[in-house]
Write a protein that holds these residues in place. Structure first.
Motif, mmCIF file in Angstrom:
data_model
loop_
_atom_site.group_PDB
_atom_site.id
_atom_site.type_symbol
_atom_site.label_atom_id
_atom_site.label_comp_id
_atom_site.label_asym_id
_atom_site.label_seq_id
_atom_site.Cartn_x
_atom_site.Cartn_y
_atom_site.Cartn_z
ATOM 1 N N VAL A 198 0.852 -1.146 0.000
ATOM 2 C CA VAL A 198 0.061 -0.004 0.031
ATOM 3 C C VAL A 198 0.861 1.074 0.043
ATOM 4 C CG1 VAL A 198 -1.857 1.248 1.376
ATOM 5 C CG2 VAL A 198 -1.747 -1.112 1.194
ATOM 6 N N GLY A 199 0.819 1.956 -1.142
ATOM 7 C CA GLY A 199 1.629 3.216 -1.209
ATOM 8 C C GLY A 199 0.927 4.506 -0.785
ATOM 9 N N ILE A 200 1.538 5.391 -0.075
ATOM 10 C CA ILE A 200 1.036 6.706 0.045
ATOM 11 C C ILE A 200 1.834 7.737 -0.435
ATOM 12 C CG2 ILE A 200 0.444 8.058 2.063
ATOM 13 C CD1 ILE A 200 -0.675 5.290 2.272
ATOM 14 N N ASN A 201 1.218 8.320 -1.385
ATOM 15 C CA ASN A 201 1.849 9.427 -2.156
ATOM 16 C C ASN A 201 1.890 10.803 -1.434
ATOM 17 O OD1 ASN A 201 2.674 7.893 -4.630
ATOM 18 N ND2 ASN A 201 0.418 7.355 -4.681
ATOM 19 N N VAL A 202 2.631 11.351 -0.946
ATOM 20 C CA VAL A 202 2.698 12.518 -0.077
ATOM 21 C C VAL A 202 2.924 13.846 -0.805
ATOM 22 C CG1 VAL A 202 3.602 11.452 2.013
ATOM 23 C CG2 VAL A 202 5.267 12.465 0.481
ATOM 24 N N TYR A 203 2.343 14.914 -0.569
ATOM 25 C CA TYR A 203 2.355 15.966 -0.984
ATOM 26 C C TYR A 203 3.789 16.618 -0.482
ATOM 27 C CZ TYR A 203 0.585 20.626 -2.682
ATOM 28 O OH TYR A 203 0.290 21.845 -3.681
ATOM 29 N N SER A 204 4.529 17.201 -1.302
ATOM 30 C CA SER A 204 5.840 17.641 -0.904
ATOM 31 C C SER A 204 6.276 18.959 -0.997
ATOM 32 C CB SER A 204 6.853 16.909 -1.766
ATOM 33 O OG SER A 204 6.847 17.326 -3.115
ATOM 34 N N TRP A 205 7.049 19.503 -0.733
ATOM 35 C CA TRP A 205 7.294 21.004 -0.839
ATOM 36 C C TRP A 205 7.538 21.473 -2.143
ATOM 37 C CZ3 TRP A 205 5.235 24.884 1.721
ATOM 38 C CH2 TRP A 205 5.358 24.826 3.259
ATOM 39 N N ILE A 206 8.195 20.649 -3.051
ATOM 40 C CA ILE A 206 8.112 20.854 -4.361
ATOM 41 C C ILE A 206 6.922 20.843 -5.052
ATOM 42 C CG2 ILE A 206 8.754 19.620 -6.525
ATOM 43 C CD1 ILE A 206 11.179 20.676 -5.587
ATOM 44 N N ASP A 207 6.006 19.937 -4.621
ATOM 45 C CA ASP A 207 4.472 20.144 -5.128
ATOM 46 C C ASP A 207 3.877 21.541 -4.661
ATOM 47 O OD1 ASP A 207 4.194 17.569 -6.093
ATOM 48 O OD2 ASP A 207 4.053 16.778 -4.077
ATOM 49 N N ALA A 208 4.205 21.946 -3.454
ATOM 50 C CA ALA A 208 3.513 23.216 -3.024
ATOM 51 C C ALA A 208 4.151 24.316 -3.824
ATOM 52 C CB ALA A 208 3.889 23.297 -1.482
ATOM 53 N N PHE A 209 5.381 24.407 -4.001
ATOM 54 C CA PHE A 209 6.008 25.581 -4.741
ATOM 55 C C PHE A 209 5.329 25.725 -6.317
ATOM 56 C CE2 PHE A 209 8.532 26.331 -1.343
ATOM 57 C CZ PHE A 209 9.311 27.570 -1.343
ATOM 58 N N ARG A 210 5.271 24.311 -6.831
ATOM 59 C CA ARG A 210 4.974 24.326 -8.144
ATOM 60 C C ARG A 210 3.361 24.755 -8.171
ATOM 61 N NH1 ARG A 210 7.580 18.383 -9.385
ATOM 62 N NH2 ARG A 210 9.745 19.193 -10.239
ATOM 63 N N ALA A 211 2.639 24.264 -7.339
ATOM 64 C CA ALA A 211 1.506 24.762 -7.183
ATOM 65 C C ALA A 211 1.128 26.153 -7.165
ATOM 66 C CB ALA A 211 0.387 24.193 -6.330
ATOM 67 N N ALA A 212 2.021 26.822 -6.328
ATOM 68 C CA ALA A 212 1.930 28.400 -6.152
ATOM 69 C C ALA A 212 2.411 29.170 -7.486
ATOM 70 C CB ALA A 212 2.762 28.690 -4.734
ATOM 71 N N LEU A 213 3.527 28.451 -7.976
ATOM 72 C CA LEU A 213 3.999 29.246 -9.130
ATOM 73 C C LEU A 213 2.905 28.934 -10.366
ATOM 74 C CD1 LEU A 213 6.282 30.353 -10.528
ATOM 75 C CD2 LEU A 213 7.299 28.142 -11.041
ATOM 76 N N ASP A 214 2.109 28.018 -10.422
ATOM 77 C CA ASP A 214 1.124 27.759 -11.455
ATOM 78 C C ASP A 214 0.369 29.019 -11.185
ATOM 79 O OD1 ASP A 214 2.265 25.608 -12.601
ATOM 80 O OD2 ASP A 214 0.930 24.258 -11.485
ATOM 81 N N GLU A 215 -0.218 29.414 -10.028
ATOM 82 C CA GLU A 215 -1.019 30.436 -9.765
ATOM 83 C C GLU A 215 -0.627 31.730 -10.197
ATOM 84 O OE1 GLU A 215 -2.672 30.831 -5.921
ATOM 85 O OE2 GLU A 215 -3.997 28.842 -6.249
ATOM 86 N N CYS A 216 0.795 31.781 -10.211
ATOM 87 C CA CYS A 216 1.369 33.089 -10.644
ATOM 88 C C CYS A 216 1.340 33.521 -12.251
ATOM 89 C CB CYS A 216 2.965 33.130 -10.279
ATOM 90 S SG CYS A 216 3.304 33.039 -8.658
ATOM 91 N N GLU A 217 0.801 32.499 -12.794
ATOM 92 C CA GLU A 217 0.555 32.692 -14.383
ATOM 93 C C GLU A 217 -0.372 33.833 -14.581
ATOM 94 O OE1 GLU A 217 -2.206 29.017 -15.751
ATOM 95 O OE2 GLU A 217 -0.163 29.011 -15.972
ATOM 96 N N ASN A 218 -1.505 34.077 -13.678
ATOM 97 C CA ASN A 218 -2.401 35.001 -13.608
ATOM 98 C C ASN A 218 -1.596 36.592 -13.529
ATOM 99 O OD1 ASN A 218 -4.440 33.142 -14.202
ATOM 100 N ND2 ASN A 218 -4.545 32.733 -12.102
ATOM 101 N N ASP A 219 -0.348 36.627 -13.148
ATOM 102 C CA ASP A 219 0.012 37.872 -12.794
ATOM 103 C C ASP A 219 0.923 38.071 -13.986
ATOM 104 O OD1 ASP A 219 1.962 39.868 -12.386
ATOM 105 O OD2 ASP A 219 1.850 39.473 -10.167
ATOM 106 N N VAL A 220 0.890 39.184 -14.809
ATOM 107 C CA VAL A 220 1.256 39.488 -15.992
ATOM 108 C C VAL A 220 2.792 39.950 -15.881
ATOM 109 C CG1 VAL A 220 0.919 42.062 -15.707
ATOM 110 C CG2 VAL A 220 1.338 41.196 -18.042
ATOM 111 N N GLU A 221 3.470 40.029 -14.589
ATOM 112 C CA GLU A 221 4.765 40.217 -14.480
ATOM 113 C C GLU A 221 5.557 38.762 -14.687
ATOM 114 O OE1 GLU A 221 6.230 43.122 -14.464
ATOM 115 O OE2 GLU A 221 4.312 44.078 -14.445
ATOM 116 N N PHE A 222 4.789 37.866 -14.418
ATOM 117 C CA PHE A 222 5.483 36.595 -14.525
ATOM 118 C C PHE A 222 5.334 36.113 -16.033
ATOM 119 C CE2 PHE A 222 4.820 36.475 -9.974
ATOM 120 C CZ PHE A 222 5.912 35.677 -9.481
ATOM 121 N N ARG A 223 4.486 36.459 -16.787
ATOM 122 C CA ARG A 223 4.409 36.022 -18.170
ATOM 123 C C ARG A 223 5.597 36.940 -19.204
ATOM 124 N NH1 ARG A 223 -1.127 36.922 -17.028
ATOM 125 N NH2 ARG A 223 -1.353 38.339 -18.558
#
Length: 360
Positions: A198-223
């Motif tokens: 039985v494998g447990i696929n945990v949410y890592s800080w890499i996942d957290a940073f990537r998800a936050a960065l994905d939200e940054c695409e709504n900011d024109v400065e990141f584009r």
């Protein structure tokens, strides 16, 4: 390792008899089934074939006789993703997901006596090993690569395992916990062995940073395009950090977890067929396998987003929070009987509700 004197502890999940039934049915296809030996995957053409059919062939279908020959020669039969196609294991994994808040998966390993399926390796997720039948000797070694991510598989380039830090036998009913990254190998003795991983696929800080960065695409400065010298505006890093507040990280983690759960729709054909006879007095219940969030207007579960007008908030909230059977007539709120039937019928079709199992 948790030793127990309960050889039948996991008998309700799986058995060697069920493994044989699945393998010998002739319907298993790769990658639902794999055959491995001493760390090497047996070539598919040795135990699978394509069954010609229209409009498409049943590709890489396991041949029971060939699988049996490989098993007799010391190969391990691996059944993958049993949380998707074995109902008792699906329910078990969903209960774990509800408790842990992280995705859970399950594979089974059926190894003949005096054999080894896999050489020394590490897993990229946390693992619980449930010994179902027989026994296996486990050797556990210190990690060579701490907390690997999914793509960071073990290879000999990382180095050789040292001396084992644990050496024990897992018997039927016993449980083993292996944190990701810990090297291990297992060998059978004079009996065949069946265990469930039985494998447990945990949410890592890499996942957290990537998800936050994905939200940054709504900011024109990141584009904006990157300058040739690689210099970035000073405020971009700060803007990213602002999106890493604890409540935001927890929200994204929960949202992904809820969205990615796959429906377990036991009896859904009968549920939909019975909608014609549904009344406001019919006993209903929330499916126990559903993991959901309701924010007042949107119900999220299993990849769905159902939006409701504010006027039905009380009814939907009562359904989401229900822990015991109820009827549409018992719901709070202002909907009339016709409106309540429309609501509960939709939630049955979507797989959120079902008829009360006690009435089956």
């Amino acid at each position: 390792m948790i030793p127990r004197e309960e050889p039948d502890r996991f008998a309700d999940l799986l058995s060697s008899r069920e493994i044989e039934r699945l393998v010998c049915s002739g319907g298993l296809r790769y990658p639902a089934v794999r055959v491995v030996k001493a760390g090497e995957q047996i070539p598919l053409d040795r135990y699978t074939s394509d069954i010609r059919w229209r409009p498409d062939s049943f590709a890489r279908t396991a041949e029971p006789a060939r699988v049996a020959e490989e098993f007799a020669a010391g190969a391990t039969i691996v059944l993958q993703a049993l949380h998707h196609n074995c109902l008792p294991i699906a329910h078990f994994c969903r209960e774990l997901e509800t408790e842990l808040g992280h995705p859970v998966q399950a594979n089974s390993y059926y190894t003949p006596k005096r054999s080894q399926g896999f050489a020394v390796h590490h897993d990229t997720h946390d693992v619980f090993v449930l010994q179902i039948e027989g026994e296996k000797r486990w050797l556990v070694y210190e990690p060579l690569f701490e907390l690997p991510l999914k793509h960071q598989k073990y290879s000999r380039q990382l180095g050789e395992a040292g001396e084992p830090v644990e050496d024990f036998v897992l018997r039927a009913g016993d449980t083993l916990y292996l944190p990701r990254g810990w090297l291990h190998e297992a060998l059978t003795s004079e009996s065949d062995s069946l265990h469930l991983t039985v494998g447990i696929n945990v949410y890592s800080w890499i996942d957290a940073f990537r998800a936050a960065l994905d939200e940054c695409e709504n900011d024109v400065e990141f584009r904006r395009s990157v300058a040739t010298d690689g210099e970035s505006p000073n405020d971009l890093a700060a803007k990213l950090i602002e999106r890493l507040e604890p409540e935001d990280v927890a929200r994204r983690m929960r949202r992904r977890f809820v969205r990615q759960r796959r429906a377990i729709l036991e009896g859904q054909l009968s549920e939909v067929a019975a909608l014609e006879s549904l009344t406001v007095a019919t006993a209903l219940e929330r499916r126990q396998t559903v993991i959901a969030d309701f924010d007042g207007t949107t119900l999220r579960f299993e990849g769905r987003e159902l939006r409701f007008p504010a006027r039905v908030h009380a009814e939907v909230e009562a359904i989401v929070q229900s822990e015991v059977p109820f009827s549409a007539s018992e719901l709070p709120g202002t909907l009339d009987d016709e409106g309540r039937l429309v609501l509960v019928k939709r939630l049955i079709r979507e797989g959120f509700l079902r008829h009360n199992a006690a009435d089956d």
